[in-house]
Structure formats: structure tokens, C-alpha cells
Design a protein around this motif. Structure first.
Motif, PDB file in Angstrom:
ATOM      1  N   SER A  25       0.812  -1.017   0.015  1.00 20.70           N
ATOM      2  CA  SER A  25       0.056   0.029   0.006  1.00 20.70           C
ATOM      3  C   SER A  25       0.926   1.277  -0.112  1.00 20.70           C
ATOM      4  N   SER A  26       2.141   1.098   0.180  1.00 22.05           N
ATOM      5  CA  SER A  26       2.952   2.445   0.149  1.00 22.05           C
ATOM      6  C   SER A  26       3.431   2.887  -1.192  1.00 22.05           C
ATOM      7  N   THR A  27       3.393   1.888  -2.243  1.00 29.89           N
ATOM      8  CA  THR A  27       3.761   1.994  -3.648  1.00 29.89           C
ATOM      9  C   THR A  27       2.721   2.808  -4.378  1.00 29.89           C
ATOM     10  N   PHE A  47      -4.007   4.922   7.418  1.00 27.08           N
ATOM     11  CA  PHE A  47      -3.240   4.001   8.217  1.00 27.08           C
ATOM     12  C   PHE A  47      -1.908   4.433   8.659  1.00 27.08           C
ATOM     13  N   TYR A  48      -1.433   5.105   7.514  1.00 28.64           N
ATOM     14  CA  TYR A  48      -0.043   5.480   7.567  1.00 28.64           C
ATOM     15  C   TYR A  48       0.367   6.527   8.691  1.00 28.64           C
ATOM     16  N   TYR A  49      -0.673   7.420   8.836  1.00 29.71           N
ATOM     17  CA  TYR A  49      -0.698   8.507   9.589  1.00 29.71           C
ATOM     18  C   TYR A  49      -0.137   7.756  11.057  1.00 29.71           C
ATOM     19  N   GLU A  67       0.058   4.588  11.646  1.00 25.18           N
ATOM     20  CA  GLU A  67       1.438   3.389  11.686  1.00 25.18           C
ATOM     21  C   GLU A  67       2.661   3.621  11.246  1.00 25.18           C
ATOM     22  N   SER A  68       3.132   4.687  10.612  1.00 20.68           N
ATOM     23  CA  SER A  68       4.122   4.993  10.041  1.00 20.68           C
ATOM     24  C   SER A  68       5.238   4.416  10.797  1.00 20.68           C
ATOM     25  N   CYS A  69       6.172   3.852  10.412  1.00 19.98           N
ATOM     26  CA  CYS A  69       7.609   3.697  11.348  1.00 19.98           C
ATOM     27  C   CYS A  69       8.499   4.801  11.341  1.00 19.98           C
ATOM     28  N   GLY A  70       8.271   5.794  10.373  1.00 18.26           N
ATOM     29  CA  GLY A  70       9.177   6.980  10.502  1.00 18.26           C
ATOM     30  C   GLY A  70      10.376   7.106   9.594  1.00 18.26           C
ATOM     31  N   GLN A  71      10.497   6.077   8.787  1.00 13.41           N
ATOM     32  CA  GLN A  71      11.754   6.063   7.891  1.00 13.41           C
ATOM     33  C   GLN A  71      11.579   7.100   6.826  1.00 13.41           C
ATOM     34  N   CYS A  72      10.461   7.317   5.919  1.00 13.27           N
ATOM     35  CA  CYS A  72      10.118   8.073   4.700  1.00 13.27           C
ATOM     36  C   CYS A  72       9.399   9.267   5.219  1.00 13.27           C
ATOM     37  N   THR A  73      10.042  10.370   4.751  1.00 12.86           N
ATOM     38  CA  THR A  73       9.500  11.740   5.202  1.00 12.86           C
ATOM     39  C   THR A  73       7.970  11.898   4.653  1.00 12.86           C
ATOM     40  N   PRO A  74       7.821  11.680   3.609  1.00 11.92           N
ATOM     41  CA  PRO A  74       6.349  11.758   3.050  1.00 11.92           C
ATOM     42  C   PRO A  74       5.329  11.135   3.842  1.00 11.92           C
ATOM     43  N   CYS A  75       5.659   9.873   4.112  1.00 10.43           N
ATOM     44  CA  CYS A  75       4.950   8.997   4.954  1.00 10.43           C
ATOM     45  C   CYS A  75       4.671   9.583   6.567  1.00 10.43           C
ATOM     46  N   ARG A  76       6.043   9.836   7.130  1.00  9.12           N
ATOM     47  CA  ARG A  76       5.854  10.286   8.413  1.00  9.12           C
ATOM     48  C   ARG A  76       5.305  11.527   8.814  1.00  9.12           C
TER      49      ARG A  76
HETATM   50  S1  SF4 Z   1       7.808   5.553   6.648  1.00 11.36           S
HETATM   51 FE1  SF4 Z   1       8.366   4.508   4.667  1.00 11.36          FE
HETATM   52  S2  SF4 Z   1       8.922   2.307   5.414  1.00 11.36           S
HETATM   53 FE2  SF4 Z   1       7.833   3.438   7.272  1.00 11.36          FE
HETATM   54  S3  SF4 Z   1       5.729   2.643   6.961  1.00 11.36           S
HETATM   55 FE3  SF4 Z   1       6.084   4.676   5.875  1.00 11.36          FE
HETATM   56  S4  SF4 Z   1       6.245   4.214   3.531  1.00 11.36           S
HETATM   57 FE4  SF4 Z   1       6.749   2.438   4.924  1.00 11.36          FE
END
Ligand code: SF4
Length: 151
Positions: free
Chosen positions: A78-80, A129-131, A133-142
Motif C-alpha cells: 500500500s505504500s507504492t 493507516f500510515y498517519y 502506523e508510519s515507522c518513521g523512515q520516509c518523510t512523506p509518510c511520516r
Molecule cells: S515511513 Fe516508509 S517504510 Fe515506514 S511505513 Fe511509511 S512508507 Fe513504509
């Protein structure tokens, strides 16, 4: 890449040369492809890299439920990036082909959405979901998903 541990026994037992002849030249080996969503036969299938995406959907996963069209797919989890149904002709399940199409192989978890799918609802649900559950690695997601719900 996740799921690649399952390839280690093949490399150890058959050697790198034999392994490198499986699937796509630049992204060789077998790959575990999960297909979920609006398909008749969802599951996880082991296949050589480079299988045409449409073949994975129609042959491996049994086609679209109710014989509807494909509105879009998410090819690698889902993050692609989402690909429209009319972009899938000739796209293969390997890193180069999916990159050229504007997405990525990611976890090789294809989510198939039929022609009746409300994409805004899907995207909103994924962003929420990502808001959370984000693991914090990628800036757009975090950071980005947080900002989406502030505006
Ligand atoms: S920060 Fe990146 S690796 Fe982590 S959940 Fe979000 S998209 Fe996936």
C-alpha cells in the motif's frame, strides 16, 4: 526486499548462476507475489520475476470478481504508487518494469481494485493507516500523512 529470504535455499542448493537465469535478467529469481482485492482467487503465488501483471491478475489470481474492469492496482504494497488499469499492458512484475511504469515492486503485494472502487476512499484509508502506523523512515509518510489531515 522483503520475502527474499525464501530465495536463499535456491542460491545455496543450485548456485548463483542457475539462480540468475530465473526470471528477469536484472532482477532475477523467484518472487512471492501476494494478490488481494477484487480477484476470484486471492493468494500468494511463487513465480519467476518478470511475469506480466495482467497475467498474474487473470491467470494466477483468477481474474476480476464479477468480470468487472480494473480501475487501478497497487503493485507492491500500500505504500507504492497506484497504477491505473489502462497503464498495465506490458508491465511486468520486476523492479525495472514497475519503475518505468511509475511505481515499484515493493513487497510484491498486489492490491487489485475493480471499476466500481472509490479511489478517494481507498487513498484516504491508506493515508490514515500510515498517519497512525508510519515507522518513521520516509518523510512523506511520516510527515505528509499528518499534514494531509491538518488541512
Ligand atoms: S515511513 Fe516508509 S517504510 Fe515506514 S511505513 Fe511509511 S512508507 Fe513504509
Amino acid at each position: 526486499m522483503p520475502k527474499r529470504f525464501s530465495n536463499i535455499p535456491i542460491i545455496i542448493n543450485q548456485g548463483w548462476e542457475a539462480y540468475s537465469k530465473i526470471g528477469s535478467t536484472k532482477h532475477p529469481g523467484p518472487i512471492l507475489v501476494g494478490v488481494s482485492g477484487h480477484v476470484n482467487n486471492p493468494g500468494v503465488f511463487e513465480m519467476p520475476t518478470g511475469e506480466p501483471i495482467l497475467e498474474i491478475i487473470y491467470k494466477w489470481a483468477g481474474g476480476i470478481s464479477g468480470d468487472k474492469g480494473i480501475k487501478a492496482i497497487i503493485p507492491g504494497g500500500s505504500s507504492t504508487m497506484i497504477l491505473r488499469g489502462d497503464q498495465l499492458e506490458g508491465v511486468r512484475m520486476d523492479a525495472d518494469s514497475l519503475r518505468a511504469a511509475g511505481s515499484s515492486v515493493g513487497t510484491a503485494g498486489i492490491i487489485v481494485m475493480d471499476s466500481d472502487t472509490d479511489l478517494i476512499q481507498v487513498i484516504t484509508r491508506i493515508a490514515k493507516f500510515y498517519y497512525h502506523e508510519s515507522c518513521g523512515q520516509c518523510t512523506p509518510c511520516r510527515e505528509g500523512t499528518d499534514w494531509m489531515f491538518k488541512s
